[in-house]
Design an enzyme around this catalytic site. Sequence first.
Site, PDB file in Angstrom:
ATOM      1  N   ASP A  82       0.828  -1.206   0.000  1.00  0.00           N
ATOM      2  CA  ASP A  82       0.000   0.000   0.000  1.00  0.00           C
ATOM      3  C   ASP A  82       0.866   1.261   0.000  1.00  0.00           C
ATOM      4  OD1 ASP A  82      -2.238  -1.605   0.176  1.00  0.00           O
ATOM      5  OD2 ASP A  82      -2.465  -1.363   2.348  1.00  0.00           O
ATOM      6  N   TYR A 105       5.719  -9.814   6.993  1.00  0.00           N
ATOM      7  CA  TYR A 105       5.604  -8.381   7.256  1.00  0.00           C
ATOM      8  C   TYR A 105       5.923  -8.096   8.717  1.00  0.00           C
ATOM      9  CZ  TYR A 105       3.249  -7.293   2.810  1.00  0.00           C
ATOM     10  OH  TYR A 105       2.955  -7.093   1.480  1.00  0.00           O
TER      11      TYR A 105
END
Length: 267
Positions: free
Chosen positions: A55, A109
């Site tokens: 993102d 992540y």
Amino acid sequence: MRAFRLAYDGREFYGFQRQPDVQTVEGTLLRTLVEAGIVDEGETPPRYAAAGRTDAGVSAVAQTVAFEAPDWCTPAALNGRLPGSIRAWAAADVPDGFHATHAASERRYTYHLHAPDADDRAAREAAERLAGEHDFHNLTSDESGTVRDVSVRLERDGEFLVVRVSAGGFPRGFVRRLVGVLAEVAVDGQPLSRVAEVLSEESLQGGRGVPRTAAEPLVLTGVTYPDVTFSVDEEALESARGVFGQRRVGALERVRVTETVLDGLGE
């Protein structure tokens, strides 16, 4: 076919995926390949693919792209044309049928949640309940591919709660919403039953939905490909460390300036 590891500071980009009117990581990379004469304007290299889409604001250590590249196209050569906010640092020759998206067996992540007063015990309990295989339809806007087997690990690092999440793949917005659930429980004081509500078959919308946490503390830290061994380009690695080292100094200086302002307020 060659695969490249990319590190980037996502704060300067509107996400990874190319878009027509804003600066993205992928768009910048593809422009670099045009300037290098690898492809013509408006084209992508043969069999080009990336490990995933981050993102806007999300950074990466190990984003991976693969395409048909000439022999001279090394990480160091790419860095000679890329902006400092994007650094290639390793590469691997891969089979002709390799696809950087589909061949990945795991993605990892790391989220740095600023939560100095969090209830760490509650956060860990919530993380344990979220881990494993569930239908996470309430943690994404995707309408399919919501069943995932996820690992969630937490550690305390000063004022930060470091959240490490791994899975074969993630639906859209998933990690930031998962961290949002942890924050609701550990910071906002919601009961652990909130996790069961999020994992239920009922669709949560409006005020009952899970908000996404900020993008900037999130980093794509790893992508695993079975049977692929990346070789570090020492020249490229030195360049990457130099660039991000300078950015670290700049960030520390901004912290000191902010602290000085805070200390001086009201004097």
